[in-house]
Design an enzyme around this catalytic site. Structure first.
Site, PDB file in Angstrom:
ATOM      1  N   SER A 256       0.837  -1.188   0.000  1.00  0.00           N
ATOM      2  CA  SER A 256       0.000   0.000   0.000  1.00  0.00           C
ATOM      3  C   SER A 256       0.879   1.249   0.000  1.00  0.00           C
ATOM      4  O   SER A 256       2.043   1.188   0.396  1.00  0.00           O
ATOM      5  CB  SER A 256      -0.855  -0.049   1.269  1.00  0.00           C
ATOM      6  OG  SER A 256      -1.971   0.781   1.164  1.00  0.00           O
TER       7      SER A 256
ATOM      8  N   GLY B 123      -3.127  -0.261  -3.972  1.00  0.00           N
ATOM      9  CA  GLY B 123      -1.785   0.157  -3.598  1.00  0.00           C
ATOM     10  C   GLY B 123      -1.292   1.492  -4.092  1.00  0.00           C
ATOM     11  O   GLY B 123      -0.267   1.973  -3.596  1.00  0.00           O
TER      12      GLY B 123
ATOM     13  N   GLU C 146      -8.194  -3.206  -6.976  1.00  0.00           N
ATOM     14  CA  GLU C 146      -8.841  -3.070  -5.657  1.00  0.00           C
ATOM     15  C   GLU C 146      -8.281  -1.893  -4.886  1.00  0.00           C
ATOM     16  O   GLU C 146      -7.768  -2.055  -3.775  1.00  0.00           O
ATOM     17  CB  GLU C 146      -8.550  -4.303  -4.802  1.00  0.00           C
ATOM     18  CG  GLU C 146      -8.944  -5.616  -5.346  1.00  0.00           C
ATOM     19  CD  GLU C 146      -8.284  -6.765  -4.555  1.00  0.00           C
ATOM     20  OE1 GLU C 146      -7.323  -6.539  -3.803  1.00  0.00           O
ATOM     21  OE2 GLU C 146      -8.750  -7.875  -4.712  1.00  0.00           O
ATOM     22  N   PRO C 147      -8.305  -0.684  -5.411  1.00  0.00           N
ATOM     23  CA  PRO C 147      -7.743   0.431  -4.651  1.00  0.00           C
ATOM     24  C   PRO C 147      -8.640   0.834  -3.481  1.00  0.00           C
ATOM     25  O   PRO C 147      -9.868   0.747  -3.575  1.00  0.00           O
ATOM     26  CB  PRO C 147      -7.674   1.556  -5.684  1.00  0.00           C
ATOM     27  CG  PRO C 147      -8.756   1.236  -6.654  1.00  0.00           C
ATOM     28  CD  PRO C 147      -8.903  -0.258  -6.678  1.00  0.00           C
ATOM     29  N   GLY C 148      -8.024   1.250  -2.427  1.00  0.00           N
ATOM     30  CA  GLY C 148      -8.777   1.778  -1.292  1.00  0.00           C
ATOM     31  C   GLY C 148      -8.341   3.210  -1.049  1.00  0.00           C
ATOM     32  O   GLY C 148      -9.066   4.175  -1.295  1.00  0.00           O
ATOM     33  N   ARG C 149      -7.079   3.348  -0.648  1.00  0.00           N
ATOM     34  CA  ARG C 149      -6.525   4.649  -0.279  1.00  0.00           C
ATOM     35  C   ARG C 149      -6.758   5.713  -1.355  1.00  0.00           C
ATOM     36  O   ARG C 149      -7.251   6.801  -1.075  1.00  0.00           O
ATOM     37  CB  ARG C 149      -5.023   4.479  -0.035  1.00  0.00           C
ATOM     38  CG  ARG C 149      -4.354   5.688   0.559  1.00  0.00           C
ATOM     39  CD  ARG C 149      -2.840   5.526   0.543  1.00  0.00           C
ATOM     40  NE  ARG C 149      -2.383   4.299   1.131  1.00  0.00           N
ATOM     41  CZ  ARG C 149      -2.086   4.120   2.414  1.00  0.00           C
ATOM     42  NH1 ARG C 149      -2.207   5.126   3.256  1.00  0.00           N
ATOM     43  NH2 ARG C 149      -1.679   2.947   2.861  1.00  0.00           N
TER      44      ARG C 149
ATOM     45  N   TYR D 174       2.420   4.092  12.024  1.00  0.00           N
ATOM     46  CA  TYR D 174       3.319   3.994  10.857  1.00  0.00           C
ATOM     47  C   TYR D 174       4.241   5.200  10.731  1.00  0.00           C
ATOM     48  O   TYR D 174       4.870   5.378   9.685  1.00  0.00           O
ATOM     49  CB  TYR D 174       2.524   3.915   9.546  1.00  0.00           C
ATOM     50  CG  TYR D 174       1.407   2.915   9.498  1.00  0.00           C
ATOM     51  CD1 TYR D 174       1.652   1.550   9.640  1.00  0.00           C
ATOM     52  CD2 TYR D 174       0.098   3.332   9.266  1.00  0.00           C
ATOM     53  CE1 TYR D 174       0.618   0.648   9.569  1.00  0.00           C
ATOM     54  CE2 TYR D 174      -0.938   2.426   9.185  1.00  0.00           C
ATOM     55  CZ  TYR D 174      -0.677   1.089   9.348  1.00  0.00           C
ATOM     56  OH  TYR D 174      -1.697   0.192   9.264  1.00  0.00           O
TER      57      TYR D 174
ATOM     58  N   CYS E   7      -3.326   9.266  26.710  1.00  0.00           N
ATOM     59  CA  CYS E   7      -2.164   9.024  27.570  1.00  0.00           C
ATOM     60  C   CYS E   7      -1.186   8.079  26.897  1.00  0.00           C
ATOM     61  O   CYS E   7      -1.026   6.929  27.310  1.00  0.00           O
ATOM     62  CB  CYS E   7      -2.643   8.496  28.913  1.00  0.00           C
ATOM     63  SG  CYS E   7      -3.543   9.768  29.783  1.00  0.00           S
TER      64      CYS E   7
ATOM     65  N   TYR F 138      -8.249   4.696   5.935  1.00  0.00           N
ATOM     66  CA  TYR F 138      -7.601   4.133   7.128  1.00  0.00           C
ATOM     67  C   TYR F 138      -7.619   5.126   8.287  1.00  0.00           C
ATOM     68  O   TYR F 138      -6.722   5.145   9.112  1.00  0.00           O
ATOM     69  CB  TYR F 138      -6.178   3.654   6.806  1.00  0.00           C
ATOM     70  CG  TYR F 138      -6.146   2.705   5.616  1.00  0.00           C
ATOM     71  CD1 TYR F 138      -6.723   1.441   5.714  1.00  0.00           C
ATOM     72  CD2 TYR F 138      -5.595   3.080   4.392  1.00  0.00           C
ATOM     73  CE1 TYR F 138      -6.733   0.577   4.618  1.00  0.00           C
ATOM     74  CE2 TYR F 138      -5.598   2.224   3.296  1.00  0.00           C
ATOM     75  CZ  TYR F 138      -6.166   0.976   3.422  1.00  0.00           C
ATOM     76  OH  TYR F 138      -6.188   0.125   2.341  1.00  0.00           O
TER      77      TYR F 138
HETATM   78  N1  LLP Z   1      -6.285  -5.355  -1.744  1.00  0.00           N
HETATM   79  C1  LLP Z   1      -5.692  -6.020  -0.742  1.00  0.00           C
HETATM   80  C2  LLP Z   1      -5.617  -7.469  -0.801  1.00  0.00           C
HETATM   81  C3  LLP Z   1      -5.153  -5.325   0.350  1.00  0.00           C
HETATM   82  O1  LLP Z   1      -4.551  -5.997   1.326  1.00  0.00           O
HETATM   83  C4  LLP Z   1      -5.252  -3.908   0.390  1.00  0.00           C
HETATM   84  C5  LLP Z   1      -4.703  -3.146   1.520  1.00  0.00           C
HETATM   85  C6  LLP Z   1      -5.892  -3.252  -0.681  1.00  0.00           C
HETATM   86  C7  LLP Z   1      -6.392  -4.010  -1.727  1.00  0.00           C
HETATM   87  C8  LLP Z   1      -6.048  -1.763  -0.725  1.00  0.00           C
HETATM   88  O2  LLP Z   1      -4.820  -1.132  -0.803  1.00  0.00           O
HETATM   89  P1  LLP Z   1      -4.732   0.458  -0.988  1.00  0.00           P
HETATM   90  O3  LLP Z   1      -5.205   0.797  -2.396  1.00  0.00           O
HETATM   91  O4  LLP Z   1      -5.626   1.075   0.014  1.00  0.00           O
HETATM   92  O5  LLP Z   1      -3.319   0.780  -0.775  1.00  0.00           O
HETATM   93  N2  LLP Z   1      -3.681   0.652   7.318  1.00  0.00           N
HETATM   94  C9  LLP Z   1      -2.622   0.934   6.389  1.00  0.00           C
HETATM   95  C10 LLP Z   1      -2.896   0.363   5.024  1.00  0.00           C
HETATM   96  C11 LLP Z   1      -3.036  -1.149   5.025  1.00  0.00           C
HETATM   97  C12 LLP Z   1      -3.377  -1.687   3.656  1.00  0.00           C
HETATM   98  C13 LLP Z   1      -3.672  -3.129   3.726  1.00  0.00           C
HETATM   99  N3  LLP Z   1      -4.107  -3.704   2.491  1.00  0.00           N
HETATM  100  C14 LLP Z   1      -2.383   2.451   6.324  1.00  0.00           C
HETATM  101  O6  LLP Z   1      -3.070   3.206   7.019  1.00  0.00           O
HETATM  102  O7  LLP Z   1      -1.480   2.893   5.633  1.00  0.00           O
END
Ligand code: LLP
Length: 436
Positions: A215, A252, A292-295, A335, A360, A389
């Site tokens: 990520s 990612g 599969e983007p999230g961020r 992080y 605290c 996140y």
């Molecule tokens: N697909 C899979 C299988 C994943 O494990 C993840 C994230 C994603 C998609 C989405 O990735 P993204 O596009 O969001 O980078 N809590 C951490 C991030 C952990 C990500 C875990 N997997 C943070 O706050 O940086």
């Protein structure tokens, strides 16, 4: 003034505005700490993916599906908004699958990730006829086959491979290295063995290959390496008589948390991935492409507002204490993540301060040695790019209720998550009779 990545943040007459709304006024109306999510920014982020990748569909005639990673932010208003835009879902738990169904995401746009899916979650996925389980181990494959047999159906599976690619990101968010817990190793032949086993299973339908290397990737080259390794593996599979329909390259893509550093966006990513896949057009039938983007869909759409309660000087620093804390947004604490911090009133005079929450814990610090416009007690501070996140990792540490969240749009704003009350904090606790 422009902020990389978030068009919704502007500074007008010394005031910070979020989607055109004065941050101070939002904080006053809804209280602090407060998450502010911008509908417009989410739509822009999603559409950039669609726009960047439409040429894959045009050039290949195959599908491109964006399965938003619910773990980034699974607030129901946000998942419904994305679903309405035609977005799919990457879920990693029964809870996320429940939210995806509630958000009307069609089954053929739901993929199920995770390295420890329970029997109940597998049943739920099969009953919902999802597009694929992204299988992480041979044990999981065997269990899915058994459950599908019991139910009297066939389960769709993709195989999450571990390509051993260095994503060049923070070690805690790297996932596709040999020493990570995820995926089926390609080099040692485990992945091939799993797929050959699957081929012999009556209740398994092999649909795809999945991969996710990490990520917050700010360099495109690991994506290219990942795509090559996946496509090479698909060529190997073809030689074994196994055809692959879906290639899922995970999420990612990073976001510009540092506003002075431009990083690649969806268009660079699309060029890199599509260009690499095209190199294989004479070797295999080109697959459907899933991401599969999230961020990169929600991070830049979120701001956390906190109010300054105290300012104190120690021999080492000037500390600004705000009522948002690490329980509301954990990324800096766990992080050492950098998030831009800006007061909502921007005075001329500047000073160097540390910005901390009220928990605290010494790690409850949002930013150190930040040169900011001078702040005073009662001011509102904005922490940027917290849409991903942020609330999804928030918790009740120090018995603090999780914050309220609002959604801004062209015509006003709405509460999309209520602030947790004291009663809710203890709602699940049970006191046995002898302690009453
Ligand atoms: N697909 C899979 C299988 C994943 O494990 C993840 C994230 C994603 C998609 C989405 O990735 P993204 O596009 O969001 O980078 N809590 C951490 C991030 C952990 C990500 C875990 N997997 C943070 O706050 O940086």
């Amino acid at each position: 003034m422009k902020f990389l990545g978030n068009d919704m943040i502007t500074i007008e007459n010394g005031v910070l505005k979020i989607d055109g709304y004065d941050g101070n006024k939002l904080a006053k109306e809804y209280g602090t700490p407060l998450y502010v999510m911008s509908e417009n920014q989410i739509i822009r982020n999603f559409k950039s993916y669609e726009d960047a990748f439409k040429k894959y569909v045009e050039e290949t005639g195959r599908e491109f599906i964006l399965c938003y990673a619910y773990k980034a932010n699974s607030n129901l208003a946000i998942t419904k908004l994305l679903s309405k835009l035609g977005c799919g879902a990457d879920v990693v738990s029964g809870g996320e699958l429940y939210i995806a169904k509630l958000s009307n995401v069609p089954s053929e746009k739901i993929v199920f990730n995770g390295n420890c899916k329970t029997k109940d979650e597998i049943i739920m996925g099969i009953e919902n006829n999802i597009r694929s389980f992204n299988v992480d181990s041979i044990g999981e494959l065997i269990l899915i086959n058994e459950i599908a047999k019991e139910i009297g159906t066939v389960a769709n599976v993709a195989f999450r491979i571990n390509p051993d690619v260095n994503p060049k990101t923070h070690p805690k968010i790297s996932t596709g290295l040999k020493n990570n817990k995820f995926g089926l190793d390609v080099q040692s032949g485990i992945a091939m063995r799993a797929i050959k086993m699957a081929k012999e299973m009556e209740n398994i339908n092999i649909v795809g290959i999945h991969c996710h290397i990490g990520s917050q990737l700010t360099d495109i080259s690991p994506f290219i390496e990942e795509t090559k390794k996946v496509m090479d593996f698909i060529v190997e599979l073809k030689n074994e008589g196994i055809e692959i329909e879906d290639v899922n390259l995970g999420g990612g893509l990073g976001v510009p948390y540092h506003k002075d550093k431009e990083i690649p966006n969806q268009y660079y990513l699309a060029d890199a991935i599509i260009g690499t896949i095209m190199e294989y057009k004479d070797k295999v039938d080109l697959p459907n492409l899933i991401l599969e983007p999230g961020r990169s869909v929600v991070a830049t759409a979120g701001v956390l507002l906190g109010k300054v309660h105290y300012i104190k000087e120690t021999p080492c620093a000037k500390w600004v204490m705000i009522d948002a804390g690490m329980n509301d947004m954990m990324r800096p604490a766990i992080y050492e993540a950098y998030h831009e911090i800006i007061p909502c009133v921007l005075r001329e005079e500047k000073e160097v301060v540390n910005i901390a929450g009220g928990l605290c814990e010494s790690s409850d610090v949002f930013g150190k040695n930040r040169k900011l416009p001078k702040v005073e007690v009662g001011d509102i501070i904005a922490i940027l790019d917290v849409g991903a996140y942020g609330i999804s990792m928030a918790n009740n540490y120090n018995a603090r209720g999780r914050p309220r969240m609002i959604l801004t749009r062209n015509r006003g704003h709405h509460i999309i998550r209520e602030r947790e009350t004291y009663g809710e904090l203890i709602a699940k606790d049970i006191v046995p009779d002898h302690l009453l």
